[in-house]
Design an enzyme around this catalytic site. Sequence first.
Site, mmCIF file in Angstrom:
data_model
loop_
_atom_site.group_PDB
_atom_site.id
_atom_site.type_symbol
_atom_site.label_atom_id
_atom_site.label_comp_id
_atom_site.label_asym_id
_atom_site.label_seq_id
_atom_site.Cartn_x
_atom_site.Cartn_y
_atom_site.Cartn_z
ATOM 1 N N GLU A 243 30.199 29.770 40.395
ATOM 2 C CA GLU A 243 28.940 30.201 41.026
ATOM 3 C C GLU A 243 27.905 30.353 39.927
ATOM 4 O O GLU A 243 28.117 31.124 38.974
ATOM 5 C CB GLU A 243 29.105 31.526 41.777
ATOM 6 N N GLU B 168 28.884 28.318 51.617
ATOM 7 C CA GLU B 168 29.507 29.522 52.176
ATOM 8 C C GLU B 168 29.036 29.737 53.614
ATOM 9 O O GLU B 168 27.953 29.279 54.009
ATOM 10 C CB GLU B 168 29.097 30.724 51.293
ATOM 11 N N TYR C 99 24.522 34.512 37.575
ATOM 12 C CA TYR C 99 23.273 34.166 38.250
ATOM 13 C C TYR C 99 22.087 34.487 37.346
ATOM 14 O O TYR C 99 22.087 35.510 36.656
ATOM 15 C CB TYR C 99 23.136 34.947 39.563
ATOM 16 N N GLU D 137 35.539 36.864 43.381
ATOM 17 C CA GLU D 137 34.912 38.108 42.901
ATOM 18 C C GLU D 137 35.772 39.321 43.248
ATOM 19 O O GLU D 137 35.311 40.285 43.897
ATOM 20 C CB GLU D 137 33.472 38.244 43.420
HETATM 21 O O1 AHR Z 1 26.475 33.119 46.425
HETATM 22 C C1 AHR Z 1 26.240 34.332 47.049
HETATM 23 C C2 AHR Z 1 27.272 35.391 46.698
HETATM 24 O O2 AHR Z 1 27.182 35.706 45.348
HETATM 25 C C3 AHR Z 1 28.712 34.990 46.885
HETATM 26 O O3 AHR Z 1 29.144 35.158 48.185
HETATM 27 C C4 AHR Z 1 29.426 35.933 45.969
HETATM 28 O O4 AHR Z 1 30.634 35.396 45.482
HETATM 29 C C5 AHR Z 1 28.404 36.212 44.880
HETATM 30 O O5 AHR Z 1 28.271 37.548 44.625
#
Ligand code: AHR
Length: 520
Positions: free
Chosen positions: A323, A52, A267, A200
């Site tokens: 992600e 990114e 995450y 997102e």
């Molecule tokens: O990976 C970092 C951020 O995490 C990304 O930009 C977003 O899609 C997510 O919230």
Amino acid sequence: MKNSKPLSSRLNLLLFAFAMTATVSFAQTKMSVKTTEGKTTIDKHIFGHFSEHLGRCIYGGFWVDPALNVPKQDRIRMDVVDALKKIKIPNLRWPGGCFADEYHWRDGIGPREQRPARINTSWGMGTEDNSFGTHEFLELCSMLGTEPYIAGNVGSGTPQEMANWIEYLNYDGDSELAKLRKQNGHEKPFKVSFWGVGNETWGCGGEMTPEYYSDLYKRYATFCKNYPGTTLKKIVSGANSDDYNWMEVSMKNIPIWQMWGISMHYYTVVGSWQKKGSATAFGEDEYFKGIQKALHIEELIDKHSAIMDKYDPEKKVALAVDEWGIWTDAEPGTNGSFLYQQNSMRDALIAAVSLNIFTKHSDRIRMANLAQTVNVLQALILTDKEKMLLTPTYHVFDLYKVHQDAKLLPVQFESPAYSFGKESVPAVSTTVSKDANGTINITLTNVDATKKQTLQTVLEGFDWKKAEAQILTSTKYNDYNTFDQPNKVKLNKFTDFKKDGNQLSVTLPPLSIVSIQLTK
Ligand code: AHR
């Protein structure tokens, strides 16, 4: 107090206790692999990555200052390219992330000195000079031999802007946009097929409801055209971790012919979103929590897949975990918005157990993208001016590349537990696959912080002549590589295994990831 038991019975007790200890330390886990029953292919795109416009991922990571004294082509850093080529990254997602929904592709084409300066409002309000745009990204992909995965802008862009970008990229005929691409140096279409329709959209991509977004998806996707020679693989911006309602509404409202896949983001955060915890200064409690939280993704996959099965029982639509990875506090002294974090042996084990879960579910998961490739979150590579290091996570992708597009082989076993306090997780996890040459590749992970694991694996119907193995391990879960000591955690040859007929005995040290290649 005087012991009232006779000596012989005390000796018996001692012998019994000794026998029990011996049984415990030599306990073997039995595994069996059905070597002729592989049905599902492990899609290579499960081993995908993400880059990114965030912190030093693109600028300072892939795309460097012309004055930086490292081998470069144009401004692309070649030591980074060479390292990623070695692990065969199958796809690279770009330009975001949150940045995707503020990115206007026309800003990043044409003569660089004429490109407008914008502000990266998602990540720290720095100047985005647009020197790295469409052509630079696709040149990078071609150097890497990887497939581009572009996330289009839904949040602040229009369907027309998205449609035009696709025409610019993929149309080979006579149109103004195809001519513009040619003028900008690319005669032939780029043939980009992975296409994200927003990112997102429940959050930074527009704070939408699933009902609103699924309608928008259909509108945008309708104008994302398949030009001759390229069929788009359109990806719906899917759920945030356990938002099952998002999945339900999306699958209900969007016809399956209109999507190649739907994404899910998850995450691993050890603490809270406000205080995530250090990437390197942690004890066994945070190590254990990290593994436990990473393993939670399997529950999400099971539940999202069950919803998808209702609307798509033939599993035509891919679940794209586009992600994932561990997200810790940024390194002290760095810009918090740049998400620069160190990467330890814990991260490597998190990567391995996550990949084992993805491969196990490869009937539905056909894409995943670790966040992010260089200098951001769970990175494969860290750079500091001319210096570069490979993180423990990089080595996991090196070990796992053998599974790309191989047949997943069914494995039966019951993992011993790794317990911490009152909680426990499975200590051992694995992926076993057979490649096109008939080679069987076994990757095994032991997350236990202190105990080794002995495995006795029967490979039904497979006799091998040659075995080669490598290991990634370190004495502490928070060991990591630094620019001064870049090889503290690295791959080594592994020899603690033996063959007995069609049985393979392996002893995995604590905190280890082993890859064994068996050839006939
Ligand atoms: O990976 C970092 C951020 O995490 C990304 O930009 C977003 O899609 C997510 O919230």
